[in-house]
Design a protein around this motif. Structure first.
Motif, PDB file in Angstrom:
ATOM      1  N   ALA A  24     -19.021 -31.431  26.905  1.00  0.00           N
ATOM      2  CA  ALA A  24     -18.041 -32.197  26.309  1.00  0.00           C
ATOM      3  C   ALA A  24     -18.020 -32.153  24.927  1.00  0.00           C
ATOM      4  O   ALA A  24     -19.049 -32.056  24.250  1.00  0.00           O
ATOM      5  CB  ALA A  24     -18.233 -33.620  27.156  1.00  0.00           C
ATOM      6  N   ARG A  25     -16.774 -32.721  24.425  1.00  0.00           N
ATOM      7  CA  ARG A  25     -16.604 -32.827  22.998  1.00  0.00           C
ATOM      8  C   ARG A  25     -16.920 -31.771  22.215  1.00  0.00           C
ATOM      9  O   ARG A  25     -17.579 -31.909  21.198  1.00  0.00           O
ATOM     10  CB  ARG A  25     -17.265 -34.216  22.477  1.00  0.00           C
ATOM     11  CG  ARG A  25     -16.813 -35.425  23.128  1.00  0.00           C
ATOM     12  CD  ARG A  25     -17.279 -36.696  22.411  1.00  0.00           C
ATOM     13  NE  ARG A  25     -18.807 -36.908  22.391  1.00  0.00           N
ATOM     14  CZ  ARG A  25     -19.342 -37.544  23.116  1.00  0.00           C
ATOM     15  NH1 ARG A  25     -18.920 -37.729  24.543  1.00  0.00           N
ATOM     16  NH2 ARG A  25     -20.870 -37.503  23.089  1.00  0.00           N
ATOM     17  N   ASN A  26     -16.404 -30.569  22.355  1.00  0.00           N
ATOM     18  CA  ASN A  26     -16.497 -29.414  21.734  1.00  0.00           C
ATOM     19  C   ASN A  26     -15.137 -28.881  21.585  1.00  0.00           C
ATOM     20  O   ASN A  26     -14.065 -29.470  21.923  1.00  0.00           O
ATOM     21  CB  ASN A  26     -17.712 -28.496  22.444  1.00  0.00           C
ATOM     22  CG  ASN A  26     -18.786 -28.743  22.090  1.00  0.00           C
ATOM     23  OD1 ASN A  26     -19.290 -28.839  21.046  1.00  0.00           O
ATOM     24  ND2 ASN A  26     -19.617 -29.135  23.419  1.00  0.00           N
ATOM     25  N   ASP A  27     -14.827 -27.637  21.400  1.00  0.00           N
ATOM     26  CA  ASP A  27     -13.755 -26.722  21.220  1.00  0.00           C
ATOM     27  C   ASP A  27     -13.528 -25.623  22.130  1.00  0.00           C
ATOM     28  O   ASP A  27     -13.465 -24.584  21.512  1.00  0.00           O
ATOM     29  CB  ASP A  27     -13.438 -26.559  19.778  1.00  0.00           C
ATOM     30  CG  ASP A  27     -13.266 -27.731  18.742  1.00  0.00           C
ATOM     31  OD1 ASP A  27     -12.229 -28.659  19.227  1.00  0.00           O
ATOM     32  OD2 ASP A  27     -13.478 -27.656  17.561  1.00  0.00           O
ATOM     33  N   ILE A  28     -13.944 -25.882  23.428  1.00  0.00           N
ATOM     34  CA  ILE A  28     -13.872 -24.790  24.496  1.00  0.00           C
ATOM     35  C   ILE A  28     -12.319 -24.504  24.823  1.00  0.00           C
ATOM     36  O   ILE A  28     -11.762 -25.619  25.054  1.00  0.00           O
ATOM     37  CB  ILE A  28     -14.611 -25.275  25.711  1.00  0.00           C
ATOM     38  CG1 ILE A  28     -16.183 -25.528  25.109  1.00  0.00           C
ATOM     39  CG2 ILE A  28     -14.682 -23.954  26.609  1.00  0.00           C
ATOM     40  CD1 ILE A  28     -16.921 -24.162  24.496  1.00  0.00           C
TER      41      ILE A  28
END
Length: 166
Positions: A122-126
């Motif tokens: 969660a909370r990444n730039d995937i």
């Protein structure tokens, strides 16, 4: 053939380590260790691993099971387990890399991590979609990919993951 592909970079990184690439007469444990390490390294390079906020892969020769950190909690919170953790058979079952600056897409090789029961990025730039190959994660109980840049719809095969709690 692309020397800049995550697959090539992963194999190159493993070749630099002390992990031997199993031959045709290798034992199944050596093969499983190699395949899991390769899948994690492909994930690492697919998500811009060298730029992660915390680089769990500090010892390339170590087993993937040691690529983690436990952050002590305070009086109001519990310990936090980050990185890659293995079960008693040295199979990766827990992967928690939340808000660490991952950028890129999830590679199909993630499906090779067949013992996965907890997966949180969660909370990444995937970007992109969840690869269909992870439909083989029959033990997955926690799958958290919120606050990324994923596209498309929730795959139909998600409903066939009987251990997944919604």
């Amino acid at each position: 053939d692309d020397i800049s592909s995550p697959q090539y970079l992963a194999l190159e990184r493993i070749a630099e380590s002390t992990l031997e690439i199993p031959g045709p007469d290798g034992n199944s444990f050596e093969e499983e260790v190699f395949v899991e390490k390769w899948a994690v390294m492909v994930f690492y390079f697919s998500t811009n691993g060298p730029a992660w906020a915390v680089d769990y892969i500090t010892d390339n020769s170590a087993l993937v099971c040691s690529w983690n950190e436990v952050v002590e909690g305070d009086s109001e919170s519990e310990e936090e387990y980050n990185g890659f953790f293995c079960d008693s058979n040295d199979k990766i079952f827990y992967m928690n890399i939340v808000d660490k600056g991952l950028r890129g897409s999830l590679p199909t090789e993630m499906g090779l991590l067949t013992s996965m029961s907890f997966f949180s990025i969660a909370r990444n730039d995937i970007v992109g979609t969840i690869p269909s190959e992870v439909s083989g994660w029959s033990n997955i109980a926690w799958l958290e990919v919120s606050y990324n840049l994923l596209s498309g719809t929730i795959p139909d095969w998600i409903s066939s993951l009987s251990s997944l709690r919604v």
